[in-house]
Design a protein around this motif. Structure first.
Motif, short mmCIF file in Angstrom:
data_model
loop_
_atom_site.label_atom_id
_atom_site.label_comp_id
_atom_site.label_asym_id
_atom_site.label_seq_id
_atom_site.Cartn_x
_atom_site.Cartn_y
_atom_site.Cartn_z
N THR A 127 12.16 -1.85 -13.17
CA THR A 127 12.80 -2.15 -11.89
C THR A 127 12.03 -1.44 -10.79
O THR A 127 11.90 -0.22 -10.81
CB THR A 127 14.26 -1.65 -11.89
N LEU A 128 11.50 -2.21 -9.84
CA LEU A 128 10.79 -1.62 -8.72
C LEU A 128 11.73 -1.25 -7.57
O LEU A 128 11.35 -0.51 -6.68
CB LEU A 128 9.71 -2.58 -8.20
N GLY A 129 12.94 -1.77 -7.62
CA GLY A 129 13.94 -1.46 -6.60
C GLY A 129 14.33 -2.69 -5.82
O GLY A 129 13.95 -3.81 -6.14
N LEU A 143 -1.51 -2.72 -8.42
CA LEU A 143 -1.73 -1.61 -9.33
C LEU A 143 -3.13 -1.08 -9.02
O LEU A 143 -4.12 -1.55 -9.59
CB LEU A 143 -1.63 -2.06 -10.79
N PRO A 144 -3.24 -0.15 -8.06
CA PRO A 144 -4.54 0.34 -7.62
C PRO A 144 -5.38 0.88 -8.78
O PRO A 144 -4.87 1.49 -9.71
CB PRO A 144 -4.19 1.47 -6.65
N GLY A 145 -6.68 0.62 -8.69
CA GLY A 145 -7.61 1.12 -9.71
C GLY A 145 -7.68 0.25 -10.95
O GLY A 145 -8.30 0.64 -11.93
N THR A 146 -7.02 -0.93 -10.93
CA THR A 146 -7.06 -1.85 -12.06
C THR A 146 -7.58 -3.20 -11.60
O THR A 146 -7.71 -3.46 -10.41
CB THR A 146 -5.66 -2.05 -12.69
N ASP A 147 -7.85 -4.07 -12.56
CA ASP A 147 -8.25 -5.45 -12.26
C ASP A 147 -7.04 -6.38 -12.28
O ASP A 147 -7.21 -7.60 -12.27
CB ASP A 147 -9.28 -5.94 -13.28
N VAL A 148 -5.84 -5.83 -12.31
CA VAL A 148 -4.62 -6.62 -12.36
C VAL A 148 -4.47 -7.37 -11.03
O VAL A 148 -4.58 -6.76 -9.96
CB VAL A 148 -3.40 -5.70 -12.62
N PRO A 149 -4.24 -8.71 -11.08
CA PRO A 149 -4.11 -9.46 -9.83
C PRO A 149 -2.87 -9.05 -9.03
O PRO A 149 -1.85 -8.65 -9.59
CB PRO A 149 -4.01 -10.92 -10.28
N THR A 150 -2.98 -9.16 -7.72
CA THR A 150 -1.88 -8.83 -6.82
C THR A 150 -0.72 -9.81 -7.03
O THR A 150 -0.93 -10.99 -7.26
CB THR A 150 -2.36 -8.89 -5.36
N LYS A 196 0.80 -1.24 0.00
CA LYS A 196 0.00 0.00 0.00
C LYS A 196 0.84 1.29 0.00
O LYS A 196 0.30 2.37 0.13
CB LYS A 196 -0.97 0.04 1.19
N VAL A 197 2.16 1.16 -0.16
CA VAL A 197 3.03 2.33 -0.21
C VAL A 197 3.43 2.56 -1.68
O VAL A 197 3.84 1.63 -2.38
CB VAL A 197 4.30 2.13 0.65
N ARG A 198 3.31 3.78 -2.12
CA ARG A 198 3.61 4.13 -3.51
C ARG A 198 5.07 3.81 -3.87
O ARG A 198 5.99 4.24 -3.18
CB ARG A 198 3.35 5.62 -3.72
N VAL A 199 5.25 3.03 -4.94
CA VAL A 199 6.59 2.75 -5.48
C VAL A 199 6.89 3.71 -6.61
O VAL A 199 7.99 4.20 -6.74
CB VAL A 199 6.69 1.28 -5.96
N GLY A 200 5.88 3.97 -7.45
CA GLY A 200 6.04 4.89 -8.57
C GLY A 200 5.04 4.61 -9.67
O GLY A 200 4.20 3.72 -9.55
N GLU A 201 5.15 5.39 -10.74
CA GLU A 201 4.34 5.17 -11.94
C GLU A 201 5.26 4.68 -13.03
O GLU A 201 6.35 5.23 -13.23
CB GLU A 201 3.63 6.46 -12.36
N PHE A 202 4.81 3.63 -13.73
CA PHE A 202 5.65 2.98 -14.72
C PHE A 202 4.87 2.77 -16.02
O PHE A 202 3.65 2.59 -15.99
CB PHE A 202 6.14 1.63 -14.17
#
Length: 112
Positions: free
Chosen positions: A78-80, A90-97, A65-71
């Motif tokens: 690379t998320l880090g 990916l909040p606001g999408t139907d993409v699975p966790t 729940k902490v912002r990593v960035g917009e990609f």
């Protein structure tokens, strides 16, 4: 005897609800994941690469729940380096966790 069976029967849907929808990936040092994967990185820290879903524009990515960035959509990014287990969303999408499990660092201790 019937009671334990009924408890098991009722528990199965709950356990199934926790299962991921993608691949199970393991690696050391770095790991490449895509939406819905469950990753087990054998090192701490672990560098995380993520295949963004197709689309246009960018997606916001969060880890626990902490912002990593917009990609950018459709790119491997690379998320880090992660030092603890995370749920990548990916909040606001139907993409699975996507779940990444990382071992505790060797320097951590549960004794104060």
């Amino acid at each position: 005897m019937r009671r334990p069976l009924s408890v098991l029967t009722l528990s199965l849907p709950l356990i199934a609800g926790c299962a991921s929808t993608g691949r199970h990936v393991s690696d050391w040092g770095e790991i490449s994941l895509q939406p819905g994967d469950t990753g087990n990185c054998l090192s701490n820290p672990c560098r995380v690469f993520f295949q963004m879903p197709p689309g246009e524009g960018t997606y916001l990515v969060t880890a626990n729940k902490v912002r990593v960035g917009e990609f950018p959509a459709g790119q491997k990014v690379t998320l880090g380096s992660f030092f603890e287990s995370n749920a990548i969303e990916l909040p606001g999408t139907d993409v699975p966790t996507t779940y990444i499990y990382i071992p505790a660092s060797s320097g951590s201790s549960s004794v104060p």
